[in-house]
Design an enzyme around this catalytic site. Structure first.
Site, PDB file in Angstrom:
ATOM      1  CG  HIS A 244      34.433 -12.368 -14.214  1.00 17.37           C
ATOM      2  ND1 HIS A 244      34.650 -12.718 -15.527  1.00 17.37           N
ATOM      3  CD2 HIS A 244      33.721 -13.389 -13.677  1.00 17.37           C
ATOM      4  CE1 HIS A 244      34.081 -13.898 -15.777  1.00 17.37           C
ATOM      5  NE2 HIS A 244      33.522 -14.328 -14.681  1.00 17.37           N
TER       6      HIS A 244
HETATM    7  O1  RIB Z   1      30.008 -11.216 -15.385  1.00 20.76           O
HETATM    8  C1  RIB Z   1      30.858 -11.136 -14.275  1.00 20.76           C
HETATM    9  C2  RIB Z   1      30.366 -10.098 -13.310  1.00 20.76           C
HETATM   10  O2  RIB Z   1      29.076 -10.479 -12.828  1.00 20.76           O
HETATM   11  C3  RIB Z   1      31.254  -9.979 -12.050  1.00 20.76           C
HETATM   12  O3  RIB Z   1      31.242  -8.656 -11.594  1.00 20.76           O
HETATM   13  C4  RIB Z   1      30.582 -10.882 -11.052  1.00 20.76           C
HETATM   14  O4  RIB Z   1      30.795 -10.460  -9.706  1.00 20.76           O
HETATM   15  C5  RIB Z   1      29.127 -10.687 -11.415  1.00 20.76           C
HETATM   16  O5  RIB Z   1      28.681  -9.521 -10.765  1.00 20.76           O
END
Ligand code: RIB
Ligand code: CA
Length: 312
Positions: A244
């Site tokens: 992500h």
């Molecule tokens: O939903 C994904 C996010 O949530 C990313 O930033 C991961 O590190 C968590 O913080």
């Protein structure tokens, strides 16, 4: 090998994060890229407590031999919500997949994260610094409230968060927004600099598999260590582990990786089934409805994977 761009031609970036495993991969891309000058790292509570995310940020920068980059703590708790420690456990109890890193000798910067944002933006020419937030938006919202006149000096705000479809912490909400929806609402209702939302629609497609981790491990000691973190990452789908945060920051290195559309984003904060949902209205153009945010809807996975091959 082409001569690397001097520091004047590098894109200046501040990363606000909750290290976290995919945060660590994002840090590696920003440190390794010759197109980026990482000015500072700021932390908050998200995946794990601010004490752990700050420790992890220091130690990952040390792992990347980037101890000169300042790390400053931000707001310790989300605004108006209670975030239970290790709520998600997806990143492990220590936040980096239970991998033990050598402790960095670098001390935490004495300034608050909001002061770091303000000082760097005051020092640098307008539109020369981009800020990437890959955790809850608590620090950035506090910065907007504390220094409203500095927000439009930001070249670009990149937010890893939200979704136009399914969530990952509730059926309709993504973790970074859900952890502090009031701060997210304030940002998306009031932000005055160009802003991109890189949400689950694209980030859940940007996965790495065991073959890719094995390549990281062959390439470098730090790559092998980060690969071990990813193997401890409980956010996994049929194609592998979604990167992500790494995808979100990649847009600062190669803007063509993501295809975006403008939308007015309304964050739901009522305690109903829509809680922390990022409702993206792609139709309303009128400025009166609030800022138009560039929402990532498509990803060029070939380009993203090429970037990983180049940098990891
Ligand atoms: O939903 C994904 C996010 O949530 C990313 O930033 C991961 O590190 C968590 O913080
Ligand atoms: Ca994160």
């Amino acid at each position: 090998m082409s001569s690397s761009p001097n520091s004047f031609s590098r894109r200046k970036v501040i990363l606000d994060c909750d290290v976290g495993i995919d945060d660590a991969v994002a840090l590696a891309l920003l440190v390794q890229s010759e197109k980026i000058q990482l000015l500072a790292v700021t932390t908050n509570t998200g995946n794990v407590s601010i004490e752990k995310t700050t420790r992890n940020a220091l130690d990952v920068l040390s792992l990347l031999n980037a101890q000169s980059i300042p790390v400053a703590k931000g707001v310790a708790r989300p605004a108006f919500t209670i975030l239970l420690e290790n709520y998600s456990k997806i990143h492990g109890l220590n936040g980096i997949g239970e991998v033990e890193l050598p402790a960095s000798e670098q001390l935490v910067d004495q300034r608050h994260a909001v002061e770091v944002f303000a000082e760097l933006l005051e020092e640098e020419p307008a539109k020369s610094i981009s800020i990437a937030v890959v955790g809850p938006l608590t620090n950035f919202a506090m910065f907007m409230k504390s220094y409203p006149d500095l927000v439009n000096k930001i070249d670009r705000l990149i937010v890893m968060g939200g979704t136009t479809s399914n969530g990952n912490i509730t059926p309709v909400s993504e973790f970074n927004i859900w952890a502090d929806p009031f701060s997210a609402k304030y940002v998306f209702d009031n932000v005055s600099c160009p802003t991109s939302m890189v949400g689950l629609d694209v980030t859940r497609l940007a996965t790495v598999n065991e073959e890719e981790l094995a390549r990281w491990s062959r390439n470098s000691e730090w790559g092998s260590t980060i690969a071990r973190m990813v193997r401890g990452y409980l956010d996994i789908n049929s194609n592998g582990w979604p990167m992500h945060d790494a995808l979100a920051v990649s847009i600062l290195i190669d803007g063509s990786i993501l295809a975006c559309e403008n939308a007015r984003i309304r964050v739901h904060t009522d305690g109903d089934d829509n809680y922390a949902r990022t409702y993206c209205d792609f139709e309303t153009e009128a400025e009166s409805s609030g800022p138009q945010i560039s929402v990532a809807l498509g990803v060029d996975l070939q380009k993203f994977n090429a970037l990983l091959t180049e940098l990891m």
